[in-house]
Design a protein around this motif. Structure first.
Motif, PDB file in Angstrom:
ATOM      1  N   ALA A 158       0.836  -1.189   0.000  1.00  0.00           N
ATOM      2  CA  ALA A 158       0.000   0.000   0.000  1.00  0.00           C
ATOM      3  C   ALA A 158       0.880   1.251   0.000  1.00  0.00           C
ATOM      4  O   ALA A 158       1.876   1.328   0.700  1.00  0.00           O
ATOM      5  N   ALA A 159       0.510   2.215  -0.829  1.00  0.00           N
ATOM      6  CA  ALA A 159       1.269   3.467  -0.895  1.00  0.00           C
ATOM      7  C   ALA A 159       0.971   4.315   0.338  1.00  0.00           C
ATOM      8  O   ALA A 159      -0.177   4.434   0.760  1.00  0.00           O
ATOM      9  N   THR A 160       2.004   4.896   0.897  1.00  0.00           N
ATOM     10  CA  THR A 160       1.823   5.762   2.053  1.00  0.00           C
ATOM     11  C   THR A 160       1.425   7.153   1.590  1.00  0.00           C
ATOM     12  O   THR A 160       1.528   7.495   0.410  1.00  0.00           O
ATOM     13  N   ALA A 161       0.994   7.986   2.522  1.00  0.00           N
ATOM     14  CA  ALA A 161       0.615   9.356   2.194  1.00  0.00           C
ATOM     15  C   ALA A 161       1.813  10.114   1.629  1.00  0.00           C
ATOM     16  O   ALA A 161       1.679  10.896   0.679  1.00  0.00           O
ATOM     17  N   GLN A 162       2.998   9.889   2.199  1.00  0.00           N
ATOM     18  CA  GLN A 162       4.201  10.563   1.713  1.00  0.00           C
ATOM     19  C   GLN A 162       4.516  10.139   0.274  1.00  0.00           C
ATOM     20  O   GLN A 162       4.890  10.972  -0.554  1.00  0.00           O
ATOM     21  N   GLN A 163       4.339   8.868  -0.039  1.00  0.00           N
ATOM     22  CA  GLN A 163       4.581   8.401  -1.406  1.00  0.00           C
ATOM     23  C   GLN A 163       3.587   9.037  -2.377  1.00  0.00           C
ATOM     24  O   GLN A 163       3.947   9.397  -3.493  1.00  0.00           O
ATOM     25  N   ASN A 164       2.342   9.167  -1.942  1.00  0.00           N
ATOM     26  CA  ASN A 164       1.334   9.796  -2.788  1.00  0.00           C
ATOM     27  C   ASN A 164       1.669  11.262  -3.043  1.00  0.00           C
ATOM     28  O   ASN A 164       1.510  11.758  -4.159  1.00  0.00           O
ATOM     29  N   LYS A 165       2.130  11.970  -1.995  1.00  0.00           N
ATOM     30  CA  LYS A 165       2.515  13.367  -2.157  1.00  0.00           C
ATOM     31  C   LYS A 165       3.688  13.487  -3.118  1.00  0.00           C
ATOM     32  O   LYS A 165       3.711  14.363  -3.980  1.00  0.00           O
ATOM     33  N   MET A 166       4.659  12.597  -2.957  1.00  0.00           N
ATOM     34  CA  MET A 166       5.844  12.624  -3.816  1.00  0.00           C
ATOM     35  C   MET A 166       5.443  12.402  -5.271  1.00  0.00           C
ATOM     36  O   MET A 166       5.928  13.103  -6.171  1.00  0.00           O
ATOM     37  N   THR A 167       4.550  11.462  -5.512  1.00  0.00           N
ATOM     38  CA  THR A 167       4.081  11.176  -6.863  1.00  0.00           C
ATOM     39  C   THR A 167       3.366  12.387  -7.463  1.00  0.00           C
ATOM     40  O   THR A 167       3.621  12.764  -8.609  1.00  0.00           O
ATOM     41  N   THR A 168       2.496  13.015  -6.684  1.00  0.00           N
ATOM     42  CA  THR A 168       1.750  14.180  -7.160  1.00  0.00           C
ATOM     43  C   THR A 168       2.684  15.349  -7.452  1.00  0.00           C
ATOM     44  O   THR A 168       2.597  15.974  -8.508  1.00  0.00           O
ATOM     45  N   CYS A 169       3.583  15.640  -6.522  1.00  0.00           N
ATOM     46  CA  CYS A 169       4.514  16.755  -6.708  1.00  0.00           C
ATOM     47  C   CYS A 169       5.437  16.496  -7.902  1.00  0.00           C
ATOM     48  O   CYS A 169       5.720  17.408  -8.681  1.00  0.00           O
ATOM     49  N   ASN A 170       5.893  15.265  -8.040  1.00  0.00           N
ATOM     50  CA  ASN A 170       6.761  14.909  -9.156  1.00  0.00           C
ATOM     51  C   ASN A 170       6.035  15.087 -10.493  1.00  0.00           C
ATOM     52  O   ASN A 170       6.600  15.605 -11.455  1.00  0.00           O
ATOM     53  N   ALA A 171       4.790  14.668 -10.540  1.00  0.00           N
ATOM     54  CA  ALA A 171       4.003  14.811 -11.768  1.00  0.00           C
ATOM     55  C   ALA A 171       3.798  16.284 -12.110  1.00  0.00           C
ATOM     56  O   ALA A 171       3.889  16.683 -13.277  1.00  0.00           O
ATOM     57  N   ASP A 172       3.522  17.105 -11.091  1.00  0.00           N
ATOM     58  CA  ASP A 172       3.344  18.539 -11.316  1.00  0.00           C
ATOM     59  C   ASP A 172       4.630  19.179 -11.830  1.00  0.00           C
ATOM     60  O   ASP A 172       4.606  20.011 -12.736  1.00  0.00           O
ATOM     61  N   ALA A 173       5.762  18.802 -11.239  1.00  0.00           N
ATOM     62  CA  ALA A 173       7.048  19.355 -11.666  1.00  0.00           C
ATOM     63  C   ALA A 173       7.370  18.937 -13.101  1.00  0.00           C
ATOM     64  O   ALA A 173       7.876  19.745 -13.895  1.00  0.00           O
ATOM     65  N   THR A 174       7.057  17.716 -13.457  1.00  0.00           N
ATOM     66  CA  THR A 174       7.292  17.227 -14.810  1.00  0.00           C
ATOM     67  C   THR A 174       6.383  17.949 -15.800  1.00  0.00           C
ATOM     68  O   THR A 174       6.831  18.339 -16.884  1.00  0.00           O
TER      69      THR A 174
END
Length: 101
Positions: A21-37
């Motif tokens: 299961a993805a943690t909240a921190q992993q979800n934030k990292m994924t979202t922020c990374n996608a936004d930066a990309t």
């Protein structure tokens, strides 16, 4: 002996599934990374954005799930803050940022 196998198998599956299961921190990292990309950020600008994005997310939602629009608003606010925009420049930036996909 066969009766004992089923409960042990179920317990094993339950324990293993929690590790995936993805943690909240992993979800934030994924979202922020996608936004930066999506914004094509590179180098120091990307590092600053990621830092601001990852710091801003927990304070902004206080444990609540944000809608995609709220997430976009949080990200755009963080970008505007990183760029130290104020007044009309901030309004124009926010307008463009929120229109982007």
């Amino acid at each position: 002996m066969k009766m004992l196998r089923v409960p042990l198998l179920m317990i094993g599956l339950l324990v293993c599934s929690q590790g995936f299961a993805a943690t909240a921190q992993q979800n934030k990292m994924t979202t922020c990374n996608a936004d930066a990309t999506a914004k094509s950020l590179k180098g120091d600008e990307r590092k600053a954005f990621m830092s601001t994005c990852l710091k801003a997310a927990p304070a902004a939602n206080d444990g609540k799930v944000l809608t995609p629009q709220q997430q976009k608003m949080t990200t755009c606010n963080a970008d505007a803050k990183t760029k130290a925009l104020t007044g009309d420049a901030r309004k124009a930036f926010m307008s463009e940022c929120l229109k982007k996909k």
